[in-house]
Design an enzyme around this catalytic site. Structure first.
Site, PDB file in Angstrom:
ATOM      1  N   ILE A  77       0.746  -1.090   0.040  1.00 16.86           N
ATOM      2  CA  ILE A  77      -0.056   0.142  -0.122  1.00 16.86           C
ATOM      3  C   ILE A  77       0.868   1.195  -0.036  1.00 16.86           C
ATOM      4  O   ILE A  77       1.870   1.328   0.770  1.00 16.86           O
ATOM      5  CB  ILE A  77      -0.882   0.085   1.203  1.00 16.86           C
ATOM      6  CG1 ILE A  77      -2.122   1.308   1.004  1.00 16.86           C
ATOM      7  CG2 ILE A  77      -0.227  -0.157   2.516  1.00 16.86           C
ATOM      8  CD1 ILE A  77      -3.208   1.245   1.900  1.00 16.86           C
ATOM      9  N   GLU A 111       2.312  -6.835   6.900  1.00 19.28           N
ATOM     10  CA  GLU A 111       3.507  -6.378   7.419  1.00 19.28           C
ATOM     11  C   GLU A 111       3.985  -4.975   7.427  1.00 19.28           C
ATOM     12  O   GLU A 111       3.416  -4.429   6.248  1.00 19.28           O
ATOM     13  CB  GLU A 111       4.818  -7.293   6.936  1.00 19.28           C
ATOM     14  CG  GLU A 111       4.649  -8.775   7.116  1.00 19.28           C
ATOM     15  CD  GLU A 111       4.146  -9.790   6.121  1.00 19.28           C
ATOM     16  OE1 GLU A 111       3.907 -10.779   6.257  1.00 19.28           O
ATOM     17  OE2 GLU A 111       3.738  -8.752   5.081  1.00 19.28           O
ATOM     18  N   ASN A 116       8.176   2.268  10.728  1.00 22.15           N
ATOM     19  CA  ASN A 116       6.905   2.957  10.040  1.00 22.15           C
ATOM     20  C   ASN A 116       6.189   3.130  11.170  1.00 22.15           C
ATOM     21  O   ASN A 116       4.812   2.738  10.977  1.00 22.15           O
ATOM     22  CB  ASN A 116       6.767   2.607   8.825  1.00 22.15           C
ATOM     23  CG  ASN A 116       5.703   3.126   8.164  1.00 22.15           C
ATOM     24  OD1 ASN A 116       5.034   4.332   8.370  1.00 22.15           O
ATOM     25  ND2 ASN A 116       5.524   2.997   6.773  1.00 22.15           N
ATOM     26  N   TYR A 123      -3.002   1.422  10.770  1.00 21.78           N
ATOM     27  CA  TYR A 123      -3.608   0.198  10.845  1.00 21.78           C
ATOM     28  C   TYR A 123      -4.353  -0.125  12.168  1.00 21.78           C
ATOM     29  O   TYR A 123      -5.216  -0.763  12.312  1.00 21.78           O
ATOM     30  CB  TYR A 123      -2.406  -0.998  10.517  1.00 21.78           C
ATOM     31  CG  TYR A 123      -1.494  -0.811   9.582  1.00 21.78           C
ATOM     32  CD1 TYR A 123      -2.188  -0.365   8.360  1.00 21.78           C
ATOM     33  CD2 TYR A 123      -0.170  -1.133   9.430  1.00 21.78           C
ATOM     34  CE1 TYR A 123      -1.537  -0.151   7.079  1.00 21.78           C
ATOM     35  CE2 TYR A 123       0.456  -0.882   8.133  1.00 21.78           C
ATOM     36  CZ  TYR A 123      -0.129  -0.216   7.039  1.00 21.78           C
ATOM     37  OH  TYR A 123       0.604  -0.089   5.864  1.00 21.78           O
TER      38      TYR A 123
END
EC number: 2.3.1.266
Length: 154
Positions: A77, A111, A116, A123
């Protein structure tokens, strides 16, 4: 909601092989170790769910997800650096999660680099939970970087 997400020139559509040059332009801007054109080409050939956001015909974000045996795996993504912070990644995530639901998926996995933190926050805000770690999963400038494994039960 940001002005970008209300822009009438913003369109979401399935990616095609003809988009690979545009995908690679964004991929190279975003990652020190980008996917190759062949990986994207193979993802399209095998029927992975590949979606892109286009603003006035210019690709500004995309997502790639595989689905098999009741599980989905968000493989990639990415949003163009100039478009970050406007909710585009959230919208892409919601799109692939909804596609997973349509495919009667039980759990979605992904993952993320341990460094990050922004993506991890996204998420978690979407209901993903940390379930493990993959040591040395990602290539890095000096060696390898760990990946945090996330899952969301649908």
């Amino acid at each position: 909601m940001s002005a970008l997400l209300k822009d009438p020139l913003l369109k979401l559509r399935p990616l095609r092989e003809s988009d690979i040059d545009a995908i690679m332009a964004v991929e190279r801007r975003c990652y020190e170790h980008p996917w190759t054109p062949g990986i994207f080409r193979d993802s399209l050939k095998v029927g992975y769910h590949c979606w892109g956001y286009f603003l006035d015909e210019k690709l500004i974000g995309y997502a790639v997800m595989s689905v098999a045996a009741g599980e989905a795996h968000i493989l990639n993504i990415c949003t163009h650096p100039d478009q970050r912070g406007q909710g585009l990644a959230r919208r892409l995530m919601m799109r692939v999660i909804n596609r997973a639901r349509e495919q009667e998926v039980d759990t979605v996995f992904l993952e993320v680099r341990s460094s990050n933190r922004i993506a991890q926050g996204l998420y978690e805000s979407l209901g993903f939970n940390e379930i493990g770690m993959r040591r040395g999963y990602y290539p890095a400038g000096q060696g390898r970087e760990d990946a945090i494994l996330f899952a969301k039960v649908l």
